[in-house]
Design a protein around this motif. Structure first.
Motif, mmCIF file in Angstrom:
data_model
loop_
_atom_site.group_PDB
_atom_site.id
_atom_site.type_symbol
_atom_site.label_atom_id
_atom_site.label_comp_id
_atom_site.label_asym_id
_atom_site.label_seq_id
_atom_site.Cartn_x
_atom_site.Cartn_y
_atom_site.Cartn_z
ATOM 1 N N VAL A 1 -20.596 -16.616 32.142
ATOM 2 C CA VAL A 1 -20.713 -18.158 33.352
ATOM 3 C C VAL A 1 -22.313 -18.861 32.620
ATOM 4 N N GLU A 2 -21.973 -20.015 32.353
ATOM 5 C CA GLU A 2 -23.723 -20.175 31.620
ATOM 6 C C GLU A 2 -24.008 -21.749 32.339
ATOM 7 N N LEU A 3 -25.313 -21.310 33.278
ATOM 8 C CA LEU A 3 -26.233 -22.477 33.813
ATOM 9 C C LEU A 3 -27.181 -23.087 32.932
ATOM 10 N N ASP A 4 -26.996 -24.338 32.181
ATOM 11 C CA ASP A 4 -28.262 -25.237 31.543
ATOM 12 C C ASP A 4 -29.006 -25.437 32.450
ATOM 13 N N TYR A 5 -30.131 -25.313 32.411
ATOM 14 C CA TYR A 5 -31.410 -26.355 33.921
ATOM 15 C C TYR A 5 -32.170 -27.469 32.057
ATOM 16 N N LEU B 1 -32.134 -21.575 30.461
ATOM 17 C CA LEU B 1 -30.633 -21.383 30.450
ATOM 18 C C LEU B 1 -30.097 -19.619 30.388
ATOM 19 N N ILE B 2 -29.441 -19.943 32.080
ATOM 20 C CA ILE B 2 -29.276 -18.168 32.707
ATOM 21 C C ILE B 2 -27.842 -18.611 32.466
ATOM 22 N N VAL B 3 -27.809 -17.288 32.230
ATOM 23 C CA VAL B 3 -26.167 -16.713 31.589
ATOM 24 C C VAL B 3 -25.458 -15.619 32.656
ATOM 25 N N VAL C 1 -21.212 -9.916 39.844
ATOM 26 C CA VAL C 1 -22.013 -10.020 39.013
ATOM 27 C C VAL C 1 -23.290 -8.572 38.529
ATOM 28 N N GLU C 2 -22.808 -8.964 37.217
ATOM 29 C CA GLU C 2 -22.954 -7.197 36.190
ATOM 30 C C GLU C 2 -24.046 -7.141 35.593
ATOM 31 N N ARG C 3 -24.265 -8.507 35.126
ATOM 32 C CA ARG C 3 -26.072 -8.389 34.530
ATOM 33 C C ARG C 3 -25.858 -9.669 33.902
ATOM 34 N N LEU C 4 -27.435 -10.731 34.370
ATOM 35 C CA LEU C 4 -27.928 -11.655 34.464
ATOM 36 C C LEU C 4 -29.377 -11.551 32.972
ATOM 37 N N ALA C 5 -29.094 -12.825 32.184
ATOM 38 C CA ALA C 5 -29.708 -13.269 31.136
ATOM 39 C C ALA C 5 -30.496 -14.448 30.994
ATOM 40 N N LEU C 6 -31.855 -13.884 30.805
ATOM 41 C CA LEU C 6 -32.472 -15.516 31.328
ATOM 42 C C LEU C 6 -33.315 -15.683 29.602
ATOM 43 N N SER C 7 -32.487 -17.027 28.655
ATOM 44 C CA SER C 7 -32.985 -17.625 27.757
ATOM 45 C C SER C 7 -33.947 -18.891 28.243
ATOM 46 N N GLY D 1 -13.195 -28.183 27.363
ATOM 47 C CA GLY D 1 -14.247 -27.629 26.574
ATOM 48 C C GLY D 1 -15.566 -27.274 25.936
ATOM 49 N N ALA D 2 -16.136 -26.767 27.033
ATOM 50 C CA ALA D 2 -16.991 -25.430 27.270
ATOM 51 C C ALA D 2 -17.229 -25.013 26.362
ATOM 52 N N ARG D 3 -18.368 -24.918 25.176
ATOM 53 C CA ARG D 3 -18.568 -23.559 24.616
ATOM 54 C C ARG D 3 -19.682 -22.666 24.694
ATOM 55 N N PRO D 4 -20.331 -21.540 24.568
ATOM 56 C CA PRO D 4 -21.317 -20.999 24.110
ATOM 57 C C PRO D 4 -22.531 -21.403 24.267
ATOM 58 N N ALA D 5 -23.629 -21.121 24.890
ATOM 59 C CA ALA D 5 -24.871 -22.104 24.929
ATOM 60 C C ALA D 5 -25.724 -20.762 23.811
ATOM 61 N N LEU D 6 -25.626 -19.898 24.388
ATOM 62 C CA LEU D 6 -26.753 -18.508 24.163
ATOM 63 C C LEU D 6 -25.606 -18.196 22.710
#
Length: 247
Positions: free
Chosen positions: A112-116, A123-125, A138-144, A229-234
């Motif tokens: 699940v991605e959240l584009d701030y 981008l929080i994944v 929630v197993e893992r969280l990434a910040l870009s 139709g969303a696709r990964p941003a990461l």
């Protein structure tokens, strides 16, 4: 905002990356559509024991509020866009989307991605495990935050944990009379440890989290539109902090 890229959490994520990774710390493409999943996401992955919320305050602060107070509706490709109005500052959009899934032996891991759309843009994944209609882990969280490399940390928190949500103090049925998600809804109010309150309105028609609006002491989230139709941003494999051994 407490849960939006607080400087302390960002500094921890961007500075604490080890030079080498533990066996479960690497990430690898899970699908050709640029979905990125932890390398322990395979079908023989050992079940992960949820951690108490106090075990990872940095991760706790970054878990997106709609995930805490909603219920993940894991349909890959669906998205919803919120307008976030901080108590102080300029409103900005956040687009949340389910962009990938990895079936496993006992459950399915969703990306699940959240584009701030802030300055800087972030981008929080979140990788969320669901077994049937069970609770979301929630197993893992990434910040870009470009130009820095994305960093991911293990979380292992139940999204609906009472210590994260707060204590429910009031709930009632409500009608959403206007907007793209007009219809029946449910309003709930929670009291946090600090004494502050969070009020959330949920509606099944809202994609991803089922959250139509959320208001706390620092900001208000309001769903504006949704679609498919969303696709990964990461687009890069995050540098991953290892999961500590369970005693």
């Amino acid at each position: 905002m407490r849960r939006l890229l607080c400087p302390v959490c960002t500094a921890v994520l961007l500075s604490a990356t080890p030079a080498t990774s533990a066996p479960d710390a690497g990430t690898a493409p899970a699908r050709p559509a640029a979905t990125v999943a932890p390398s322990d996401a395979g079908p023989r992955r050992q079940r992960i024991r949820p951690s108490p919320p106090s075990a990872s305050p940095e991760a706790r602060a970054l878990v997106p509020p709609p995930l805490l107070y909603g219920q993940l509706q894991p349909v890959v490709g669906t998205w919803v866009e919120y307008t976030v109005r901080p108590k102080q500052g300029t409103p900005f959009p956040v687009r949340a989307a389910v962009v990938g899934e990895t079936p496993r032996e006992h459950d399915t891991l969703y990306q699940v991605e959240l584009d701030y759309q802030t300055t800087p843009r972030a981008l929080i994944v979140v990788w969320v495990a669901r077994a049937g209609t069970g609770r979301a882990l929630v197993e893992r969280l990434a910040l870009s935050v470009p130009p820095s490399a994305p960093v991911s940390i293990p979380v292992d928190l139940l999204a609906d944990h009472a210590a994260l949500r707060g204590t429910p103090v009031r709930q009632r049925d409500t009608d959403l009379r206007t907007g793209p998600f007009a219809g029946k809804g449910r309003e709930q109010t929670f009291r946090l440890e600090s004494g502050k309150q969070v009020t959330v309105v949920t509606a099944a028609r809202v994609p991803v989290f089922g959250v139509e609006s959320l208001r706390d002491a620092e900001s208000t989230w309001t769903a504006q539109k949704g679609g498919t139709g969303a696709r990964p941003a990461l687009d890069a494999v995050p540098l991953a902090l290892p999961r500590l051994p369970v005693p």
